[in-house]
Motif scaffolding. Structure first.
Motif, mmCIF file in Angstrom:
data_model
loop_
_atom_site.group_PDB
_atom_site.id
_atom_site.type_symbol
_atom_site.label_atom_id
_atom_site.label_comp_id
_atom_site.label_asym_id
_atom_site.label_seq_id
_atom_site.Cartn_x
_atom_site.Cartn_y
_atom_site.Cartn_z
ATOM 1 N N ILE A 1 0.837 -1.204 0.000
ATOM 2 C CA ILE A 1 0.000 0.000 0.000
ATOM 3 C C ILE A 1 0.871 1.253 0.000
ATOM 4 N N ASN B 1 2.394 1.928 -3.464
ATOM 5 C CA ASN B 1 1.455 2.160 -4.560
ATOM 6 C C ASN B 1 1.150 3.657 -4.654
ATOM 7 N N ASN C 1 -0.648 5.151 -6.869
ATOM 8 C CA ASN C 1 -1.967 5.436 -7.416
ATOM 9 C C ASN C 1 -3.000 5.706 -6.329
ATOM 10 N N LEU C 2 -2.690 5.340 -5.089
ATOM 11 C CA LEU C 2 -3.617 5.566 -3.974
ATOM 12 C C LEU C 2 -3.454 6.982 -3.436
ATOM 13 N N PHE C 3 -4.461 7.430 -2.695
ATOM 14 C CA PHE C 3 -4.402 8.749 -2.084
ATOM 15 C C PHE C 3 -3.294 8.797 -1.030
ATOM 16 N N ILE D 1 -4.340 7.543 2.545
ATOM 17 C CA ILE D 1 -4.368 6.088 2.713
ATOM 18 C C ILE D 1 -2.950 5.558 2.886
ATOM 19 N N ARG D 2 -2.030 6.068 2.085
ATOM 20 C CA ARG D 2 -0.646 5.626 2.180
ATOM 21 C C ARG D 2 -0.030 6.034 3.520
ATOM 22 N N TRP D 3 -0.379 7.235 3.994
ATOM 23 C CA TRP D 3 0.150 7.701 5.271
ATOM 24 C C TRP D 3 -0.372 6.851 6.431
ATOM 25 N N ASN D 4 -1.659 6.499 6.394
ATOM 26 C CA ASN D 4 -2.217 5.640 7.444
ATOM 27 C C ASN D 4 -1.561 4.263 7.432
ATOM 28 N N ALA D 5 -1.272 3.734 6.243
ATOM 29 C CA ALA D 5 -0.578 2.451 6.153
ATOM 30 C C ALA D 5 0.828 2.560 6.732
#
Length: 99
Positions: A28, A31, A33-35, A38-42
């Protein structure tokens, strides 16, 4: 000895679950292509995973004597148990040599 075996089995099961979570979170994060949110939370969740239960921190033990010293990674047995199995003929194709 049975308690050590159960403890080791549970530890390896937990480590495999944590490794799967770690793998998914890394995918995640990489990637693009994700916001960003979302990447920061992952990324934050990845930092919360325990470092003490990593694959590196586990100790290998002999399959029959549960000894962690003199462990052979190729066979899964300790040196003493491996020689006993060779002498008794339980391992095909190997024989204890004597000079």
């Amino acid at each position: 000895m049975k308690a050590l075996l159960e403890k080791d089995k549970n530890l390896r099961l937990n480590i495999s679950k944590i490794e799967n979570k770690h793998f998914v979170l890394k995918l995640i994060i990489k990637n693009f292509n994700l916001f960003i949110l979302i990447r920061w939370n992952a990324f934050l969740r990845l930092n919360l995973l325990t470092k003490s239960k990593s694959k590196i921190s586990t100790t290998n033990r002999c399959l029959s004597s549960y000894n962690k010293k003199r462990f052979n990674k190729l066979t899964g047995f300790s040196r003493h148990v491996f020689l006993k199995k060779i002498r008794s003929g339980e391992i095909n194709g190997l024989r204890k040599s004597s000079w």
